[in-house]
Design a protein around this motif. Structure first.
Motif, PDB file in Angstrom:
ATOM      1  N   GLN B 270       0.790  -1.229   0.000  1.00  0.00           N
ATOM      2  CA  GLN B 270       0.000   0.000   0.000  1.00  0.00           C
ATOM      3  C   GLN B 270       0.817   1.272   0.000  1.00  0.00           C
ATOM      4  O   GLN B 270       0.448   2.255  -0.609  1.00  0.00           O
ATOM      5  N   GLN B 271       1.952   1.252   0.708  1.00  0.00           N
ATOM      6  CA  GLN B 271       2.690   2.509   0.771  1.00  0.00           C
ATOM      7  C   GLN B 271       3.501   2.743  -0.484  1.00  0.00           C
ATOM      8  O   GLN B 271       4.019   3.826  -0.702  1.00  0.00           O
ATOM      9  N   PRO B 274       0.925   3.647  -5.926  1.00  0.00           N
ATOM     10  CA  PRO B 274       0.045   4.805  -5.844  1.00  0.00           C
ATOM     11  C   PRO B 274      -1.411   4.343  -5.927  1.00  0.00           C
ATOM     12  O   PRO B 274      -1.744   3.508  -6.768  1.00  0.00           O
ATOM     13  N   ALA B 275      -2.227   4.843  -5.053  1.00  0.00           N
ATOM     14  CA  ALA B 275      -3.673   4.576  -5.032  1.00  0.00           C
ATOM     15  C   ALA B 275      -4.003   3.115  -4.778  1.00  0.00           C
ATOM     16  O   ALA B 275      -5.125   2.687  -4.967  1.00  0.00           O
ATOM     17  N   HIS B 276      -3.014   2.313  -4.351  1.00  0.00           N
ATOM     18  CA  HIS B 276      -3.332   0.908  -4.106  1.00  0.00           C
ATOM     19  C   HIS B 276      -4.293   0.765  -2.941  1.00  0.00           C
ATOM     20  O   HIS B 276      -5.153  -0.110  -2.949  1.00  0.00           O
ATOM     21  N   ALA B 277      -4.130   1.631  -1.936  1.00  0.00           N
ATOM     22  CA  ALA B 277      -5.012   1.539  -0.771  1.00  0.00           C
ATOM     23  C   ALA B 277      -6.467   1.639  -1.210  1.00  0.00           C
ATOM     24  O   ALA B 277      -7.309   0.831  -0.822  1.00  0.00           O
ATOM     25  N   VAL B 278      -6.737   2.606  -2.110  1.00  0.00           N
ATOM     26  CA  VAL B 278      -8.109   2.803  -2.562  1.00  0.00           C
ATOM     27  C   VAL B 278      -8.590   1.589  -3.350  1.00  0.00           C
ATOM     28  O   VAL B 278      -9.700   1.080  -3.160  1.00  0.00           O
ATOM     29  N   GLN B 279      -7.694   1.061  -4.243  1.00  0.00           N
ATOM     30  CA  GLN B 279      -8.085  -0.135  -5.014  1.00  0.00           C
ATOM     31  C   GLN B 279      -8.407  -1.284  -4.081  1.00  0.00           C
ATOM     32  O   GLN B 279      -9.392  -2.002  -4.263  1.00  0.00           O
TER      33      GLN B 279
END
Lengths: 119, 496
Positions: B270-271, B274-279
């Motif tokens: 996640q860190q 980019p934008a993996h947290a949202v995905q």
């Protein structure tokens, strides 16, 4: 050429999907195990490919040789472990199929299901 | 160097080395006693590791003193300490209590092999939790899975065999997906150590391979964790396994896969993506909500007692993911503490079912009519742990639902929908637990049935220990809450 350089990865994807198809589409337990084996073999190819270095040789340090290029041995060691895991899974799967044959008298999934429904 | 510094390694080594010894023990009862002692030692080790983690933070152990990332690193964090407690406690309690039940289910000739497989499952599950690198996690995952296939196939019903075959095929596909993902990450970073991976992904220029790897790893582990809709293997495996195996595996096996999933996704991906947290959240939240609602709905109409509880397990996995997909410290704490509380509740429920199974051959709802008159203690324990599963205040289940609801309320409109989902599914849990209680307490005893006595004392005591633990951790939840809050903070500390 880029396409040819990725030849091994194309083979990986095709073998992977061939195995996966057999696991999903076949109703015979043995055929599904064969599919599972093919599926796992594809991953072995992926790991072996990524460890290969162009012109590389076995990583053994020799006296007087300083400019040798070596292949990465770690993926090969990893995949040796994964092959052992694959063999154990196959053996256990076959043992379960033998016991299914003993208690149901068939190794076809739909026949097993209809036997379960009628009992 | 004293013995205590080697505890993280001993956690795995003790059960793993006892397993081949147990195979050789042909005297009846000796194999069981040895397995129970080894499992109890593992539990003691887990307790002392938890103490060490609570005092001084993560315990790091370097295999053969080779420094990471070149050597193999074992790492016990607060999250892993919580999981170690669950795995070893579930195994010890079910082994100590379950001798009579296992005697009834497993042929005496095969019992040494059965107990060896049991210890290997404990070693594998503990290994996943302490391992600090991705490939060791894969190997331990396969040790644990292969051992649990053997345990489930020991079930007395022949339908155990096709169910375990399905589990084997789906479990292997999950593990292979995970292996592909690890291979892709290794290709880009050249490391397998999770901590090192986290640092090196930042140097990778083209992140597409890492993104593909994240997909493979998430789906593979979701298969192992029985995340809806990849749960197809779980209900029939739990239904036809020997009762004690169901109680043991239901308490810990899917949770360990969730542990790896959360650790990989939060710490490594996640860190850096980019934008993996949202995905991740957008992908998992609908699955979690669907899992909670659909599986609870199926459980409401299920007639088989064990299958009913198995579907409820699928729903509980949904709760844990729901907490994780909120992405806040409070939500993640709720998810992680629910791992602990659900293990307590479902372990106690399956132990109570094993008590019933000791007296009743067919565990259908219509088969247990009026059983509470003959087995009042068993059914009382079932009610207590059922209340904890529903989340009634004063029980452990309430704590995690409180955290989930509070975290959801911070999320605005989406949060209100999620609160509604949690409430509706809790009401569904009331319905399916009530159906069992209604049959057992208010059903007319069939005139043909001979009065069954109370369950064997050892089993009953263990069931009550588990049921009272539900009350205890509902009144004083400081231990699981401290560990979960630390775990959630660690998982989220590097996120923007």
């Amino acid at each position: 050429m880029e396409l040819f350089g990725l030849y091994n990865y194309w083979v990986f994807a095709i073998v992977l999907m061939t195995g996966f198809y057999a696991v999903i589409a076949k109703g015979n337990f043995i055929k599904r195990l064969i599919g599972l084996s093919i599926f796992q073999s594809a991953v072995f190819l992926l790991y072996i490919t990524m460890g290969k270095v162009d012109g590389g040789t076995a990583p053994i340090i020799q006296e007087g040789v300083t400019d040798q290029v070596y292949s990465n041995p770690l993926p090969q060691v990893l995949i040796l472990t994964a092959i052992v895991v694959g063999i154990s899974t196959l053996a256990l799967g076959l043992a379960i199929v033998v016991r299914i044959k003993e208690s149901y008298g068939t190794i076809e999934e739909h026949e097993v299901q209809s036997l379960d429904r009628s009992s | 160097m004293t013995l205590t510094t080697h505890l993280p390694a001993l956690q795995v080594v003790v059960p793993m080395l006892t397993a081949p010894l147990v195979v050789l023990m042909r005297v009846p009862g000796l194999a069981w006693a040895t397995a129970a002692v080894a499992s109890f030692m593992a539990f003691i080790i887990a307790v002392s590791l938890t103490g060490a983690v609570l005092q001084g933070g993560s315990v790091i152990y370097l295999m053969g003193s080779w420094p990471a990332p070149y050597g193999i690193e074992l790492r016990v964090t607060s999250f892993s300490a919580l999981l170690l407690l669950i795995v070893t406690a579930a195994s010890t309690l079910t082994l100590l209590a379950g001798k009579r039940s296992i005697d009834a289910d497993v042929d005496p000739e095969q019992q040494p092999l059965f107990y060896a497989a049991w210890l290997l499952a404990v070693a594998g599950l503990a290994g996943i939790v302490v391992a600090g690198d991705a490939f060791n996690i894969f190997v331990f995952m396969e040790i644990a899975s292969l051992a649990s296939y053997v345990l489930i196939a020991a079930g007395p019903d022949r339908r155990a065999l096709p169910s375990v075959f399905k589990y084997l095929v789906m479990g292997t596909i999950g593990a292979t997906f995970y292996l592909i993902g690890v291979g892709l990450v290794y290709m880009m970073t050249g490391t397998l150590n999770l901590g090192d991976m986290e640092a090196r992904i930042q140097e990778v220029g083209d992140l597409r391979s890492i993104l593909v790897a994240a997909g493979f790893i998430t789906v593979g582990l979701a298969l192992k964790a029985a995340v809806f809709p990849l749960h197809a293997w779980l209900p029939s495996s739990y239904t036809y396994a020997p009762h004690m195996v169901t109680a043991f595996l239901a308490a810990c096996s899917t949770k360990v896969a969730l542990y790896v999933l959360l650790r990989f996704d939060f710490l490594v991906f996640q860190q850096n993506l980019p934008a993996h947290a949202v995905q991740f959240f957008i992908f998992l939240m609908p699955l979690a909500v669907l899992g909670v609602l659909v599986a609870s709905g199926v459980a409401m109409f299920e007639k088989d007692l064990k299958r009913l509880l198995a579907y409820s397990s699928v729903a509980q996995v949904g709760y844990i993911l729901l907490g994780a997909s909120l992405g806040s410290v409070m939500g993640l704490t709720g998810g992680i503490v629910h791992i602990f509380n659900h293990a307590l509740a479902k372990g106690a429920l399956f132990l109570a079912v094993a008590c019933l199974g000791a007296r009743i051959a067919q565990l259908q709802l219509k088969g247990i009519h009026g059983v509470a008159r003959h087995m009042p203690w068993t059914m009382a324990a079932f009610v207590v742990s059922g209340l904890s599963l529903i989340g009634v205040p004063g029980t452990a289940g309430f704590i995690s639902k409180w955290y989930l609801v509070s975290a959801a309320l911070q999320e605005g409109t989406v949060g209100l929908i999620l609160v509604a989902v949690v409430l509706v599914s809790s009401l569904m849990a009331v319905v399916y637990i009530w159906r069992v209680i209604e049959a057992a307490y208010f059903g007319a005893t069939p005139s043909s049935a001979k009065p069954a006595g109370e369950a064997p004392p050892a089993l009953l005591v263990a069931t009550w220990v588990a049921a009272l633990a539900n009350i205890y951790f509902g009144v004083d939840p400081s231990l699981p809450l401290t560990l979960s809050t630390q775990a959630a903070t660690t998982l989220l500390e590097h996120l923007p």
